[in-house]
Motif scaffolding. Sequence first.
Motif, PDB file in Angstrom:
ATOM      1  N   CYS A 116      43.080 -18.739  80.476  1.00  0.00           N
ATOM      2  CA  CYS A 116      43.858 -17.579  80.026  1.00  0.00           C
ATOM      3  C   CYS A 116      43.402 -16.300  80.710  1.00  0.00           C
ATOM      4  N   TYR A 117      42.101 -16.180  80.950  1.00  0.00           N
ATOM      5  CA  TYR A 117      41.554 -14.969  81.569  1.00  0.00           C
ATOM      6  C   TYR A 117      41.898 -14.894  83.047  1.00  0.00           C
ATOM      7  N   LEU A 118      41.743 -16.022  83.756  1.00  0.00           N
ATOM      8  CA  LEU A 118      41.914 -16.011  85.208  1.00  0.00           C
ATOM      9  C   LEU A 118      43.326 -16.373  85.649  1.00  0.00           C
ATOM     10  N   ARG A 119      44.094 -17.040  84.794  1.00  0.00           N
ATOM     11  CA  ARG A 119      45.438 -17.480  85.163  1.00  0.00           C
ATOM     12  C   ARG A 119      46.446 -17.049  84.097  1.00  0.00           C
ATOM     13  N   PRO A 120      46.588 -15.750  83.854  1.00  0.00           N
ATOM     14  CA  PRO A 120      47.541 -15.296  82.834  1.00  0.00           C
ATOM     15  C   PRO A 120      48.974 -15.628  83.241  1.00  0.00           C
ATOM     16  N   THR A 121      49.796 -15.910  82.247  1.00  0.00           N
ATOM     17  CA  THR A 121      51.197 -16.241  82.521  1.00  0.00           C
ATOM     18  C   THR A 121      52.089 -15.008  82.524  1.00  0.00           C
ATOM     19  N   SER A 122      51.555 -13.868  82.079  1.00  0.00           N
ATOM     20  CA  SER A 122      52.318 -12.619  82.083  1.00  0.00           C
ATOM     21  C   SER A 122      51.344 -11.457  82.085  1.00  0.00           C
ATOM     22  N   LEU A 123      51.844 -10.276  82.428  1.00  0.00           N
ATOM     23  CA  LEU A 123      51.007  -9.082  82.407  1.00  0.00           C
ATOM     24  C   LEU A 123      50.570  -8.772  80.980  1.00  0.00           C
ATOM     25  N   ALA A 124      51.462  -8.969  80.010  1.00  0.00           N
ATOM     26  CA  ALA A 124      51.113  -8.712  78.607  1.00  0.00           C
ATOM     27  C   ALA A 124      49.986  -9.622  78.149  1.00  0.00           C
ATOM     28  N   ALA A 125      50.045 -10.901  78.531  1.00  0.00           N
ATOM     29  CA  ALA A 125      48.975 -11.837  78.165  1.00  0.00           C
ATOM     30  C   ALA A 125      47.666 -11.440  78.834  1.00  0.00           C
ATOM     31  N   ALA A 126      47.732 -11.046  80.104  1.00  0.00           N
ATOM     32  CA  ALA A 126      46.522 -10.643  80.821  1.00  0.00           C
ATOM     33  C   ALA A 126      45.848  -9.463  80.144  1.00  0.00           C
ATOM     34  N   ARG A 127      46.639  -8.478  79.713  1.00  0.00           N
ATOM     35  CA  ARG A 127      46.061  -7.268  79.121  1.00  0.00           C
ATOM     36  C   ARG A 127      45.409  -7.523  77.771  1.00  0.00           C
ATOM     37  N   LEU A 128      45.799  -8.576  77.070  1.00  0.00           N
ATOM     38  CA  LEU A 128      45.160  -8.887  75.797  1.00  0.00           C
ATOM     39  C   LEU A 128      43.695  -9.266  75.973  1.00  0.00           C
ATOM     40  N   LEU A 129      43.316  -9.734  77.166  1.00  0.00           N
ATOM     41  CA  LEU A 129      41.950 -10.195  77.394  1.00  0.00           C
ATOM     42  C   LEU A 129      41.100  -9.202  78.176  1.00  0.00           C
TER      43      LEU A 129
ATOM     44  N   GLY B 124      61.769 -11.135  95.904  1.00  0.00           N
ATOM     45  CA  GLY B 124      62.087 -10.042  95.001  1.00  0.00           C
ATOM     46  C   GLY B 124      60.845  -9.323  94.529  1.00  0.00           C
ATOM     47  N   PRO B 125      61.002  -8.371  93.602  1.00  0.00           N
ATOM     48  CA  PRO B 125      59.855  -7.606  93.101  1.00  0.00           C
ATOM     49  C   PRO B 125      58.910  -8.480  92.288  1.00  0.00           C
ATOM     50  N   ALA B 126      57.626  -8.167  92.385  1.00  0.00           N
ATOM     51  CA  ALA B 126      56.603  -8.948  91.684  1.00  0.00           C
ATOM     52  C   ALA B 126      55.393  -8.061  91.440  1.00  0.00           C
ATOM     53  N   LEU B 127      54.377  -8.631  90.816  1.00  0.00           N
ATOM     54  CA  LEU B 127      53.105  -7.958  90.605  1.00  0.00           C
ATOM     55  C   LEU B 127      51.982  -8.890  91.040  1.00  0.00           C
ATOM     56  N   ALA B 128      50.985  -8.325  91.728  1.00  0.00           N
ATOM     57  CA  ALA B 128      49.750  -9.047  92.006  1.00  0.00           C
ATOM     58  C   ALA B 128      48.746  -8.639  90.931  1.00  0.00           C
ATOM     59  N   VAL B 129      48.357  -9.591  90.095  1.00  0.00           N
ATOM     60  CA  VAL B 129      47.545  -9.299  88.913  1.00  0.00           C
ATOM     61  C   VAL B 129      46.176  -9.949  89.069  1.00  0.00           C
ATOM     62  N   THR B 130      45.128  -9.142  88.906  1.00  0.00           N
ATOM     63  CA  THR B 130      43.774  -9.658  88.967  1.00  0.00           C
ATOM     64  C   THR B 130      42.898  -8.844  88.029  1.00  0.00           C
ATOM     65  N   ARG B 131      41.630  -9.196  87.960  1.00  0.00           N
ATOM     66  CA  ARG B 131      40.663  -8.470  87.124  1.00  0.00           C
ATOM     67  C   ARG B 131      39.879  -7.469  87.975  1.00  0.00           C
ATOM     68  N   PRO B 132      39.387  -6.386  87.379  1.00  0.00           N
ATOM     69  CA  PRO B 132      38.685  -5.357  88.164  1.00  0.00           C
ATOM     70  C   PRO B 132      37.479  -5.883  88.937  1.00  0.00           C
TER      71      PRO B 132
ATOM     72  N   ILE C 205      50.303 -13.987  91.193  1.00  0.00           N
ATOM     73  CA  ILE C 205      51.549 -13.302  91.551  1.00  0.00           C
ATOM     74  C   ILE C 205      52.550 -13.596  90.440  1.00  0.00           C
ATOM     75  N   LEU C 206      52.967 -12.562  89.734  1.00  0.00           N
ATOM     76  CA  LEU C 206      53.880 -12.694  88.604  1.00  0.00           C
ATOM     77  C   LEU C 206      55.188 -11.977  88.927  1.00  0.00           C
ATOM     78  N   LEU C 207      56.297 -12.607  88.581  1.00  0.00           N
ATOM     79  CA  LEU C 207      57.580 -11.975  88.803  1.00  0.00           C
ATOM     80  C   LEU C 207      57.704 -10.734  87.937  1.00  0.00           C
ATOM     81  N   ASN C 208      58.231  -9.683  88.487  1.00  0.00           N
ATOM     82  CA  ASN C 208      58.323  -8.399  87.791  1.00  0.00           C
ATOM     83  C   ASN C 208      59.678  -8.267  87.092  1.00  0.00           C
TER      84      ASN C 208
END
Length: 340
Positions: free
Chosen positions: A225-238, A268-276, A337-340
């Motif tokens: 869940c921490y390293l492979r979030p399925t959405s930006l909202a899920a990622a931010r919870l951790l 199309g538009p997307a987000l690259a999501v990672t941890r600091p 890489i998550l679809l935006n």
Amino acid sequence: MSTPALSLRHVQRAYGQRQAVADVSLDLNAGRIACLLGPSGCGKSTLLRLIAGLEPVDQGDIHVDGLPVSSRQTHVAPEQRGVGLVFQDFALFPHLNVADNIGFGLTHLRAGDRRAQVRSLLARFHLEHLERAWPHTLSGGEQQRVAIARALARGPSVLLLDEPFSGLDGHLRASVRQSVLDGLRAANAAVLIVTHDPQEAMLCGDDLLLMSEGRILQAGAPRVCYLRPTSLAAARLLGEVVAVPARTEAGVARTALGDLPAPGLPDGPALAVTRPEHVRIGDTGVEAHVRDVRFGGAIHVVTLGLQGETVTVHVTDEPPVVGAPVHLSLDPEMTRILLN
């Protein structure tokens, strides 16, 4: 495959126009600890009350050990469904000592068997020396252990704990938490702990359930869940997230921090999501400038400017100085890489 100790399918609960729990499905297995994580008001406590039988479901089904306990047609009383619940305030009986609190639900047993069961739980939670103590003389951690021992006394298949560590002082929290977790694992029940603390959820849970606005966003092992979030909202919870705008083209995500593989995703538009902690500062990559550096104990929090964007990263070694140019890149193994 064994039957889950607890199974929910498409469970819903509304209060007027507000959907507190919306289409929740999950399975919990005996001997495992799951943590339900989400912000205040997301439906966590309502979900616990539905499982415990303190409220009826509007839609969906709840099964305990394969037997139906809640649906639109069925509502098994709380005391008959094999579910224990520990409230946030512990709710000990003030007129009963520790041993009598733990044995309160064991009146169906013979006196000798009841005493043996109570002694076993006192030992499991290291409470033997407090057997005759009154609740008001106990510390918060001691009250918590008594409440959990009382909930386990009847051998429930499922144990629910609502924010069990929130009232404990920081310096006691880690030691009390480990003692409690050891006792819970020995019970071999399916345990569901509600919390709003991401670190606590990851430290305690064999499995995580990430909840927002009445829905489960993601379920799985803490590391996944921490390293492979399925959405930006899920990622931010951790915890903190670095989300860089991207555009996918022919299986490649193009970002201000370089190109990343995005196989199978549509253009199309997307987000690259990672941890600091997974943003690389080095000699190669895209140039950025250090705006701020803050000491955070085990890490330094470094804020950087990059092509009109602000990026915050965590470094464990010597940080760059404010105003210095640096080069940033993303670790493709640690970036989603998550679809935006």
